[in-house]
Design an enzyme around this catalytic site. Structure first.
Site, PDB file in Angstrom:
ATOM      1  N   GLY A 238       0.732  -1.274  -0.034  1.00 53.41           N
ATOM      2  CA  GLY A 238      -0.072  -0.080   0.066  1.00 53.41           C
ATOM      3  C   GLY A 238       0.756   1.244  -0.105  1.00 53.41           C
ATOM      4  O   GLY A 238       0.200   2.369  -0.131  1.00 53.41           O
ATOM      5  N   PRO A 274       4.506  -5.166  -0.539  1.00 52.17           N
ATOM      6  CA  PRO A 274       4.706  -4.131  -1.318  1.00 52.17           C
ATOM      7  C   PRO A 274       4.527  -4.262  -2.698  1.00 52.17           C
ATOM      8  O   PRO A 274       5.410  -5.219  -3.398  1.00 52.17           O
ATOM      9  CB  PRO A 274       5.896  -3.535  -0.981  1.00 52.17           C
ATOM     10  CG  PRO A 274       6.755  -4.452  -0.511  1.00 52.17           C
ATOM     11  CD  PRO A 274       5.722  -5.489   0.082  1.00 52.17           C
ATOM     12  N   TYR A 316      -8.618   5.569 -13.286  1.00 46.98           N
ATOM     13  CA  TYR A 316      -8.591   6.367 -11.993  1.00 46.98           C
ATOM     14  C   TYR A 316      -8.392   7.882 -11.934  1.00 46.98           C
ATOM     15  O   TYR A 316      -8.344   8.392 -11.113  1.00 46.98           O
ATOM     16  CB  TYR A 316      -7.386   5.908 -11.017  1.00 46.98           C
ATOM     17  CG  TYR A 316      -7.217   4.577 -11.006  1.00 46.98           C
ATOM     18  CD1 TYR A 316      -8.172   3.643 -10.334  1.00 46.98           C
ATOM     19  CD2 TYR A 316      -6.109   3.652 -11.516  1.00 46.98           C
ATOM     20  CE1 TYR A 316      -8.258   2.072 -10.344  1.00 46.98           C
ATOM     21  CE2 TYR A 316      -5.836   2.434 -11.479  1.00 46.98           C
ATOM     22  CZ  TYR A 316      -6.874   1.546 -10.798  1.00 46.98           C
ATOM     23  OH  TYR A 316      -6.800   0.271 -10.737  1.00 46.98           O
ATOM     24  N   CYS A 361     -10.348   4.454 -29.851  1.00 49.55           N
ATOM     25  CA  CYS A 361     -11.583   5.092 -30.020  1.00 49.55           C
ATOM     26  C   CYS A 361     -12.719   5.371 -28.845  1.00 49.55           C
ATOM     27  O   CYS A 361     -13.858   4.768 -28.739  1.00 49.55           O
ATOM     28  CB  CYS A 361     -12.628   4.580 -31.141  1.00 49.55           C
ATOM     29  SG  CYS A 361     -11.397   4.220 -32.441  1.00 49.55           S
ATOM     30  N   TYR A 389       1.571  -1.203 -12.329  1.00 48.97           N
ATOM     31  CA  TYR A 389       0.202  -1.458 -12.676  1.00 48.97           C
ATOM     32  C   TYR A 389       0.028  -0.733 -14.301  1.00 48.97           C
ATOM     33  O   TYR A 389      -1.045  -0.084 -14.588  1.00 48.97           O
ATOM     34  CB  TYR A 389      -0.713  -0.717 -11.851  1.00 48.97           C
ATOM     35  CG  TYR A 389      -0.872  -1.112 -10.433  1.00 48.97           C
ATOM     36  CD1 TYR A 389      -1.142  -2.828 -10.190  1.00 48.97           C
ATOM     37  CD2 TYR A 389      -0.011  -0.576  -9.243  1.00 48.97           C
ATOM     38  CE1 TYR A 389      -1.060  -3.333  -9.213  1.00 48.97           C
ATOM     39  CE2 TYR A 389      -0.084  -1.339  -8.233  1.00 48.97           C
ATOM     40  CZ  TYR A 389      -0.667  -2.474  -7.960  1.00 48.97           C
ATOM     41  OH  TYR A 389      -0.498  -3.229  -6.649  1.00 48.97           O
TER      42      TYR A 389
HETATM   43  N1  LLP Z   1      -1.535  -7.130  -1.138  1.00 51.62           N
HETATM   44  C1  LLP Z   1      -2.778  -6.956  -1.738  1.00 51.62           C
HETATM   45  C2  LLP Z   1      -3.879  -8.207  -1.107  1.00 51.62           C
HETATM   46  C3  LLP Z   1      -3.218  -6.202  -2.522  1.00 51.62           C
HETATM   47  O1  LLP Z   1      -4.434  -6.262  -3.052  1.00 51.62           O
HETATM   48  C4  LLP Z   1      -2.336  -5.256  -2.919  1.00 51.62           C
HETATM   49  C5  LLP Z   1      -2.870  -4.386  -4.283  1.00 51.62           C
HETATM   50  C6  LLP Z   1      -0.990  -5.307  -2.820  1.00 51.62           C
HETATM   51  C7  LLP Z   1      -0.745  -6.166  -1.748  1.00 51.62           C
HETATM   52  C8  LLP Z   1      -0.014  -4.416  -3.233  1.00 51.62           C
HETATM   53  O2  LLP Z   1      -0.352  -2.954  -3.119  1.00 51.62           O
HETATM   54  P1  LLP Z   1       0.552  -1.753  -3.330  1.00 51.62           P
HETATM   55  O3  LLP Z   1       1.682  -1.931  -2.478  1.00 51.62           O
HETATM   56  O4  LLP Z   1       1.075  -2.107  -4.856  1.00 51.62           O
HETATM   57  O5  LLP Z   1      -0.171  -0.617  -3.006  1.00 51.62           O
HETATM   58  N2  LLP Z   1      -4.306  -0.904 -10.239  1.00 51.62           N
HETATM   59  C9  LLP Z   1      -4.038  -0.109  -9.286  1.00 51.62           C
HETATM   60  C10 LLP Z   1      -3.587  -0.674  -7.867  1.00 51.62           C
HETATM   61  C11 LLP Z   1      -4.500  -1.695  -7.362  1.00 51.62           C
HETATM   62  C12 LLP Z   1      -4.013  -2.532  -6.013  1.00 51.62           C
HETATM   63  C13 LLP Z   1      -4.636  -3.798  -5.839  1.00 51.62           C
HETATM   64  N3  LLP Z   1      -4.198  -4.552  -4.702  1.00 51.62           N
HETATM   65  C14 LLP Z   1      -3.517   1.291  -9.664  1.00 51.62           C
HETATM   66  O6  LLP Z   1      -3.118   1.495 -10.729  1.00 51.62           O
HETATM   67  O7  LLP Z   1      -3.518   2.300  -8.881  1.00 51.62           O
END
Ligand code: LLP
Length: 433
Positions: A238, A274, A316, A361, A389
């Site tokens: 996150g 992460p 987003y 398009c 992503y």
């Molecule tokens: N753990 C779980 C259970 C998750 O669902 C996620 C992300 C992570 C870890 C990793 O989170 P991070 O460290 O990357 O914040 N497509 C979106 C982001 C979707 C995140 C989904 N889950 C974007 O482009 O912002």
């Protein structure tokens, strides 16, 4: 990513475009390594590195070469599908460092993960627990399990990537978790190992994650008092990154400190998941301006990358800084050429506000609104902070081949995914007899 508008590490982006074409994702191995080191150093600063497992969230960018870089650094992996499991194993990741997240694991995926011998399943419902116990019984194993709890904490991020509120589909309701742990502990084919929590993505304020950690730790203590001692605590991913030159993100050490301070005095092992923070700033999307056109009110730069290549702006309304790749390295410059002449063979155009859009398009097909740039047709642009992503969410919409991916390592350039070819895009389809 450390890039000066011209280079990634020792390599000119103009050279990458000339060799591999555009659109093209470009990653920096040094930046991947540095991001992982920053996370690990933050844990080390609290004396936690030795009992922590950093499980890179594969969904952020699942290219085998990237997974392999993290595997070599000793990382584990957070997966959400059988496909991601196969990728991690193909990239040389260790099965016993894999955690399996997700609200809807199929029985086939459970079986594959059990047979591979993963570290832990992050279970998100009572039904999933029962199904997993059944599958584990059938393959003659005990499934290592954490319950993913939903702490009902507001992550204060985009609603689509906020997962810790009680209205979300994610996790076990906090109030139900204690009872579900008791049930899990009694199941013959389940081994209760830990607890898990992930409240959202692109978090810039450390307070929600620290608040969630407090709730999780209180539950861990309550479970211990009831005779259910957990071996590990998984606090998810996150941590946010910088997308906008004027909006810095906290350093890993600062973001993680409030959470880690609570963990330092405990005995459990720790898991983190992460994704974005390990790859986001280590990648960019290189694209070329195809057409400049002026509508009744706006100026458009139509580039060869589109929403199918980088979906985040469309989905987003996300911001990515966009810079002109304005110059070749001095060594490549012909005598007499000025810096601004070289990349495209033409001097820069007049600075003005552009809508940076793709050829798809849909009016939602934009990569940036209102960008002040001096552009000519043929110019190269770098869409920054696109390592997370980006390619992992790319599609073939409009029957567009997905982009090539390149990893820079010092002065070396490695093609880590070839550009798709058009016949591949319909190779699995058939005509009616
Ligand atoms: N753990 C779980 C259970 C998750 O669902 C996620 C992300 C992570 C870890 C990793 O989170 P991070 O460290 O990357 O914040 N497509 C979106 C982001 C979707 C995140 C989904 N889950 C974007 O482009 O912002």
């Amino acid at each position: 990513m450390h890039q000066d508008g011209l280079h990634v590490e020792g390599v000119a982006l103009a050279d990458v475009a000339a060799r591999f074409g555009t659109p093209c994702y470009v990653y920096s191995r040094a930046a991947l390594t540095a991001a992982y080191a920053a996370y690990r150093d933050a844990l080390q600063a609290h004396g936690l590195a030795d009992r922590s497992l950093i499980c890179y969230a594969v969904k952020a960018n699942s290219n085998l070469a990237i997974l392999n870089v993290f595997a070599r650094l000793g990382a584990g992996f957070d997966i959400v599908s059988g496909g991601e499991l196969a990728r991690v194993l193909a990239a040389g990741g260790a099965a016993d460092k894999i955690v399996f997240s997700g609200v809807g694991k199929s029985r086939a995926e459970m079986r594959a993960a059990l047979e591979a011998g993963i570290h832990c399943f992050n279970v998100e419902s009572a039904s999933e627990l029962d199904q997993l116990s059944e599958v584990a019984g059938a393959v003659g194993r005990r499934a290592p399990v954490s319950l993913r709890v939903n702490p009902d904490v507001d992550a204060k991020t985009h609603p689509y990537i906020s997962t810790g509120l009680k209205t979300a589909k994610f996790g076990v309701a906090f109030g139900d978790a204690f009872e579900l742990y008791r049930r899990a502990a009694a199941l013959p084919h389940i081994a209760v190992k830990g607890i898990d929590c992930h409240i959202g993505s692109q978090l810039l304020d450390p307070a929600p994650a620290a608040e969630a950690a407090d709730k999780v730790l209180a539950l861990v203590d309550r479970l211990a008092a009831a005779g259910i001692a957990l071996e590990h605590i998984d606090l998810g991913g996150g941590m946010g990154i910088q997308y906008h030159a004027d909006e810095p993100a906290p350093a890993a050490s600062d973001y993680l400190a409030p959470m880690l301070e609570k963990l330092a005095a405990r005995r459990e092992k720790l898991v983190f998941e992460p994704g974005r923070s390990l790859v986001g700033n280590a990648g960019l999307l290189l694209t070329r301006v195809e057409v400049l056109k002026s509508g009744a009110e706006k100026h458009f730069a139509v580039v060869d990358a589109a929403m199918n290549d980088l979906m985040r702006p469309a989905l987003y309304d996300a911001w990515h800084d966009i810079v002109r790749v304005g110059a070749c390295p001095p060594a490549k410059r012909n005598p007499g050429q000025t810096e601004s002449d070289t990349a495209t063979g033409t001097a820069a155009g007049t600075p003005m506000s552009y809508e940076i859009v793709g050829p798809v398009c849909e009016s939602g097909d934009f990569l940036g609104h209102d960008r002040q740039l001096a552009l000519k047709e043929g110019d190269l642009l770098a869409i920054l902070s696109a390592g997370a992503y980006g390619m992992s969410m790319a599609s073939n919409y409009n029957t567009r081949p997905r982009a090539a991916e390149v990893m820079i390592d010092g002065d070396a350039v490695h093609l880590i995914r070839r550009r798709e070819e058009i016949p591949q895009l319909f190779a699995l389809e058939s005509l009616l007899p």
